[in-house]
Enzyme design. Structure first.
Site, PDB file in Angstrom:
ATOM      1  N   TYR A  74      -2.057  -0.409  10.446  1.00 39.41           N
ATOM      2  CA  TYR A  74      -2.146  -0.724   9.354  1.00 39.41           C
ATOM      3  C   TYR A  74      -0.866  -0.387   8.581  1.00 39.41           C
ATOM      4  CZ  TYR A  74      -3.813  -1.048   4.109  1.00 39.41           C
ATOM      5  OH  TYR A  74      -3.724  -1.252   2.958  1.00 39.41           O
ATOM      6  N   SER A  92       0.748  -1.234  -0.079  1.00 36.72           N
ATOM      7  CA  SER A  92       0.001   0.078  -0.084  1.00 36.72           C
ATOM      8  C   SER A  92       0.815   1.213   0.004  1.00 36.72           C
ATOM      9  CB  SER A  92      -0.981  -0.062   1.288  1.00 36.72           C
ATOM     10  OG  SER A  92      -1.551   1.408   1.367  1.00 36.72           O
TER      11      SER A  92
END
Length: 232
Positions: free
Chosen positions: A146, A133
């Protein structure tokens, strides 16, 4: 490089990016074992759903053998896509959520990859694509866990590339920016009005990477929406 008649495992294949990648592979003539806890609302003669909770190593072991029974031993591609997100202040984050994110996003990737690599070494070929990501290189407020897991995925990918390249195994790290999916809804936040990429865009990047010649590959791929603030 033709993908016809190759075989792949895709994790997190029930919806969103994972399902889009599975469909794109199938369109290229690849047989796919799609791993996820829930079965996708999708049918194809060469798509085989395999139930697995990646946080549970015993379930990963079972899913691996089931996949080999369905596809055969020669697994050419592994797409480590499964992942979870959570938004909240670090001091308010439940410990179980922190552990869950690392169990799925990091430990699960390890459990799966550990079982695929020996078969790829035997073949002296293969391509592993880890879906990271933009959060893997940029810190985001209220997304500490995250971001931490995706930083880990980037580091793991770079080390795997260096470790496996002499065995003919490619390792690519694909880091998308904003994508239309259930990700934000699953984190309990309101839907963003940003102009985002589609899951099919990420799938096309995967196919592009897999189609490269044997002596060429992408180590890092960053993909972003061109005009994220443009109103659609």
């Amino acid at each position: 490089m033709s993908l016809q008649n190759k075989k792949a495992i895709v994790t997190g294949a029930s919806k969103g990016i994972g399902l889009a990648i599975s469909k794109a592979l199938l369109n290229e003539g690849v047989s796919v074992a799609g791993w996820s806890r829930s079965k996708p609302d999708y049918n194809h003669a060469n798509f085989h759903h395999v139930a697995a909770d990646l946080a549970n190593e015993e379930e990963v072991e079972k899913a691996f053998w089931v996949s080999q029974d369905m596809l055969g031993k020669d697994i050419h591609f592994l797409i480590n896509n499964a992942g979870l997100g959570y938004r909240g202040a670090i001091e308010e984050m439940p410990i179980e959520k922190w552990k869950q994110l690392f169990d799925i996003n990091v430990h699960g990737l390890f459990y799966v990859t550990k079982r695929i690599v020996p078969e790829m070494k035997r073949m002296q070929e293969g391509h592993i694509i880890n879906i990271a990501s933009g959060a893997g290189s940029n810190g985001i407020p209220n997304m500490v866990a995250y971001c931490g897991t995706k930083h880990a995925v980037v580091g793991i990918s770079h080390s795997m590339h260096a470790e496996l390249r002499n065995d003919g195994i490619k390792v690519s790290c694909l880091s998308p920016g904003s994508v239309y999916s259930d990700f934000e809804k699953n984190m309990g936040v309101e839907k963003s009005d940003k102009n985002k990429m589609m899951p099919e865009d990420i799938a096309s990047a995967v196919i592009h990477a897999l189609n490269t010649s044997q002596n060429f590959h992408y180590v890092d791929m960053e993909v972003r929406p061109l005009q994220p603030n443009k109103k659609s």
